[in-house]
Every structure is written in C-alpha cells, then in structure tokens.
Write a protein that holds these residues in place. Structure first.
Motif, mmCIF file in Angstrom:
data_model
loop_
_atom_site.group_PDB
_atom_site.id
_atom_site.type_symbol
_atom_site.label_atom_id
_atom_site.label_comp_id
_atom_site.label_asym_id
_atom_site.label_seq_id
_atom_site.Cartn_x
_atom_site.Cartn_y
_atom_site.Cartn_z
ATOM 1 N N VAL A 123 0.869 -1.176 0.000
ATOM 2 C CA VAL A 123 0.000 0.000 0.000
ATOM 3 C C VAL A 123 0.902 1.220 0.000
ATOM 4 N N GLU A 124 0.693 2.092 -0.972
ATOM 5 C CA GLU A 124 1.603 3.216 -1.166
ATOM 6 C C GLU A 124 0.832 4.503 -1.415
ATOM 7 N N HIS A 125 1.382 5.601 -0.933
ATOM 8 C CA HIS A 125 0.803 6.903 -1.231
ATOM 9 C C HIS A 125 1.106 7.246 -2.680
ATOM 10 N N PHE A 126 0.173 7.835 -3.350
ATOM 11 C CA PHE A 126 0.296 8.124 -4.781
ATOM 12 C C PHE A 126 1.566 8.888 -5.122
ATOM 13 N N GLY A 127 1.998 9.759 -4.231
ATOM 14 C CA GLY A 127 3.170 10.588 -4.504
ATOM 15 C C GLY A 127 4.469 9.802 -4.647
ATOM 16 N N ILE A 128 4.563 8.646 -4.013
ATOM 17 C CA ILE A 128 5.790 7.846 -4.095
ATOM 18 C C ILE A 128 5.516 6.443 -4.623
ATOM 19 N N SER A 129 4.481 6.287 -5.376
ATOM 20 C CA SER A 129 4.080 4.957 -5.841
ATOM 21 C C SER A 129 5.109 4.303 -6.756
ATOM 22 N N MET A 130 5.984 5.064 -7.362
ATOM 23 C CA MET A 130 6.996 4.487 -8.244
ATOM 24 C C MET A 130 7.944 3.558 -7.480
#
Length: 64
Positions: A37-44
């Motif tokens: 589960v990742e925040h969109f800002g660091i999803s890479m």
C-alpha cells in the motif's frame, strides 16, 4: 542539447534506492506474497520494487 540539473538526477535516483531497500526488507522478513500500500506521490517505489522482485508482491495499492 539541454544540460541535466543535479536536482533532477538526484530525484531520479531516489526511487531506485528506496525500491532496493523495500526488496531487501522483503528478502529478510517476508514469508510469502503481500500487498504493498503506497501513497500516490511515491508509488513508483512500489512499482520498481515489484518489477525487481515480483515474487514478494501480490498487489500494489496506490492511495490518494
């Protein structure tokens, strides 16, 4: 040809290093596939980690 700024190069290398850290944590602690589960800002970071070690990831869940 336009020069590449130092800040752009630094930013580009950060996700690769963090993704390697995630893979290392999975190698040490994971017993099977899991959900990242990742925040969109660091999803890479999750995308790069899953590309390097797909055996640890069942799903990537971007939030936000």
């Amino acid at each position: 040809m336009r020069p590449i700024s130092v800040s752009w190069v630094h930013t580009w290398h950060l996700p690769v290093g963090y993704a390697a850290d995630v893979v290392e944590i999975c190698e040490d602690l994971c017993t099977g596939k899991g959900m990242f589960v990742e925040h969109f800002g660091i999803s890479m970071i999750g995308v790069l980690a899953a590309a390097k070690a797909a055996d640890f990831f069942e799903a990537l869940v971007p939030v936000g």
